[in-house]
Design an enzyme around this catalytic site. Structure first.
Site, mmCIF file in Angstrom:
data_model
loop_
_atom_site.group_PDB
_atom_site.id
_atom_site.type_symbol
_atom_site.label_atom_id
_atom_site.label_comp_id
_atom_site.label_asym_id
_atom_site.label_seq_id
_atom_site.Cartn_x
_atom_site.Cartn_y
_atom_site.Cartn_z
ATOM 1 N N ASN A 43 -5.242 -9.442 -7.700
ATOM 2 C CA ASN A 43 -5.406 -9.632 -7.058
ATOM 3 C C ASN A 43 -7.142 -10.621 -6.407
ATOM 4 O O ASN A 43 -6.804 -11.752 -6.113
ATOM 5 C CB ASN A 43 -5.644 -9.250 -5.596
ATOM 6 C CG ASN A 43 -6.372 -7.794 -5.482
ATOM 7 O OD1 ASN A 43 -5.958 -6.543 -6.826
ATOM 8 N ND2 ASN A 43 -7.338 -7.385 -4.839
ATOM 9 N N SER A 87 5.259 -6.630 -1.931
ATOM 10 C CA SER A 87 4.616 -7.046 -0.305
ATOM 11 C C SER A 87 5.308 -8.022 0.552
ATOM 12 O O SER A 87 4.660 -9.040 -0.466
ATOM 13 C CB SER A 87 3.050 -6.846 -0.390
ATOM 14 O OG SER A 87 2.874 -7.233 1.381
ATOM 15 N N ALA A 88 5.497 -8.519 1.670
ATOM 16 C CA ALA A 88 6.093 -10.254 2.037
ATOM 17 C C ALA A 88 4.996 -11.102 1.897
ATOM 18 O O ALA A 88 5.406 -11.595 2.222
ATOM 19 C CB ALA A 88 7.027 -9.643 3.049
ATOM 20 N N THR A 108 12.967 4.132 10.981
ATOM 21 C CA THR A 108 13.988 3.452 10.898
ATOM 22 C C THR A 108 13.350 2.105 10.560
ATOM 23 O O THR A 108 12.172 2.212 10.818
ATOM 24 C CB THR A 108 14.170 3.082 12.547
ATOM 25 O OG1 THR A 108 14.317 4.569 13.222
ATOM 26 C CG2 THR A 108 14.369 2.144 13.527
ATOM 27 N N CYS A 137 -10.141 -7.335 0.832
ATOM 28 C CA CYS A 137 -10.382 -6.117 1.840
ATOM 29 C C CYS A 137 -11.993 -4.593 1.529
ATOM 30 O O CYS A 137 -11.619 -4.444 2.386
ATOM 31 C CB CYS A 137 -8.846 -4.642 0.893
ATOM 32 S SG CYS A 137 -8.275 -5.382 0.286
ATOM 33 N N THR A 186 0.936 -1.061 -0.278
ATOM 34 C CA THR A 186 0.364 -0.885 0.116
ATOM 35 C C THR A 186 0.963 1.453 0.057
ATOM 36 O O THR A 186 1.034 2.115 -0.687
ATOM 37 C CB THR A 186 -1.209 0.021 1.270
ATOM 38 O OG1 THR A 186 -1.967 -1.114 1.363
ATOM 39 C CG2 THR A 186 -1.733 1.183 1.403
ATOM 40 N N GLN A 200 1.524 -9.664 -6.423
ATOM 41 C CA GLN A 200 0.673 -10.820 -6.656
ATOM 42 C C GLN A 200 1.441 -11.831 -7.457
ATOM 43 O O GLN A 200 1.123 -13.309 -6.993
ATOM 44 C CB GLN A 200 -0.771 -10.584 -6.952
ATOM 45 C CG GLN A 200 -2.047 -10.640 -6.533
ATOM 46 C CD GLN A 200 -2.998 -10.904 -5.481
ATOM 47 O OE1 GLN A 200 -2.409 -12.410 -5.223
ATOM 48 N NE2 GLN A 200 -2.811 -10.715 -4.044
#
Ligand SMILES: Cc1ncc(COP(=O)(O)O)c(C=O)c1O
Length: 410
Positions: A159, A207-208, A247, A333, A80, A187
């Site tokens: 997706n 995205s992990a 960080t 979502c 996102t 995806q």
């Protein structure tokens, strides 16, 4: 129906929404919560150096998965954020050159809503339609480009329906016309081959947690040659070469690196295994359930995705009836809303069939036995729901319910 004794329930078949962390990934992450807890930006001691070393090793692993160099990867909190940074960052940087952007109607909300935000900032956006099979015509992209177009964003794999867009053709067009190309490869990365050079992409979101890594970590590929320039959306300490202050999430980044390395090493065998599982599921449904239709192209599709409409059955009711099987009736979502999926609508799927759809997302830990069990359950539950449905009686009698004039009782 009895659940076979050896089978663990609930069965998870919603791997497009998220995936479990692979135990090998978790093992790699664990030291970075405790003994190796340093801040990767601490330059003055060994704790910081060791954290930085781990982050740089992970950066190289993530880059290798998509044929990029480590210096081109920016770590974020997820896709996102990657999509927001890519679209807003590039559009704002290039605004003096032009304010026209091009995307596709079936993109993820993180792209569509970023585009809407840019419209409120004075940009103009063209939302291209897709064909019935869910694919975008690259010719439509070429025709949409104008002298003031600066950026095109088209996802690699959708997706909801798993359809793969012709990104290589789109990349050729954008390169020829000097327009930046962003693709959301969330995806597809690690599931099918994806190479930034072959695709000609300038910006790529990852995205992990969609590839057996942890939630809350992602990456954005930012091309260096020719350089894609961005305006940072998060100001602060200037981390990630000024692209994204904050960080670094060292354990998450280490996990993402390991997840990408595993996905890359296992991709050829795993994608063939998933395709065989998917075809087993599809053949089983075809054999056991009448009037079930697959949404989206079967040839240009992720191996693990199957999106099926079961005529005269509410997807939500079917999911409730199969409570030991985790699937989804639309994008994770938006499945809280009762609106039919905008993706299926864009494919021209009628509302009643969009409401009747389920998305199966097969993944690394699914088995043939699970697929066979789900087919049996589907056959039983779909029949049960149809037995209670007056619409099903009409369909069986050869009447198309969409042509019926209902009495207005209002
Ligand atoms: C295509 C696509 N893009 C972006 C996202 C958002 O990713 P994240 O959950 O990492 O923010 C998702 C996840 O649902 C997705 O499927």
């Amino acid at each position: 129906m009895e659940t076979p004794e050896a089978m663990k329930v609930p069965i998870y078949m919603d791997n497009a929404a998220t995936t479990p962390v692979d135990p090998r990934v978790l093992e790699a992450m664990l030291p970075y919560f405790t003994t190796e807890f340093g801040n990767a930006a601490s330059k003055s001691h060994v704790f910081g150096w060791r954290a930085e070393e781990a982050v740089e090793a992970a950066r190289a692993e993530v880059a290798a998965l998509i044929g990029a160099t480590a210096r081109e990867m920016v770590f974020t909190s997820g896709a996102t954020e990657s999509n927001n940074l890519a679209l807003k960052g590039a559009a704002q940087f290039l605004a003096p050159r032009g304010k026209h952007l091009v995307t596709c109607q079936t993109e993820h909300k993180a792209v569509l809503d970023s585009m809407h935000a840019l419209e409120r900032q004075g940009f103009e956006v063209t939302y291209l339609p897709v064909a019935r099979d869910g694919r975008l015509d690259p010719g439509d992209v070429a025709r949409a480009l104008r002298p003031d177009t600066t950026l095109v964003s088209v996802m690699h794999a959708n997706n909801e329906v798993g359809v793969l867009h012709p990104v290589e053709e789109i990349g050729r067009i954008t390169r020829e016309r000097g327009v930046l190309f962003h693709t959301d490869a969330v995806q597809s990365a690690g599931k099918v081959p994806f190479d930034v050079e072959k695709v000609g992409a300038d910006l790529v979101s990852l995205s992990a947690h969609k590839l057996y890594g942890p939630k809350g970590v992602g990456a954005l590929y930012v091309r260096r040659k020719p350089r894609a320039r961005l305006i940072a959306q998060m100001d602060g300490g200037g981390h990630e070469r000024g692209h994204r202050s904050g960080t670094l999430n060292v354990p998450g980044i280490v996990g993402m690196g390991k997840a990408c390395a595993i996905a890359q090493a296992e991709l050829p065998a795993e994608s063939a295994r998933l395709l065989a599982l998917r075809e087993r599921l599809r053949a089983g449904i075809e054999r056991r359930v009448e009037r079930a239709t697959v949404n989206g192209s079967l040839t240009h599709r992720l191996p693990g995705n199957l999106n099926v409409s079961f005529a005269c059955v509410e997807g939500e009711a079917l999911m409730l009836a199969m409570k030991d099987v985790a699937v989804s009736s639309g994008s994770a979502c938006t499945s809280a809303s009762l609106e039919p999926s905008y993706v299926l609508r864009a494919l021209g799927v009628p509302d009643e069939l969009a409401h009747a759809s389920l998305r199966f997302g097969l993944g690394r830990f699914n088995t043939e036995e699970e697929v066979d069990h789900v087919v049996e359950l589907l056959a039983q539950k779909v029949q049960k729901l149809r037995d209670m449905s007056p619409l099903w009686d009409m369909v069986k009698a050869g009447i198309d319910p969409s042509t019926v004039q209902w009495a207005d009782n209002a």
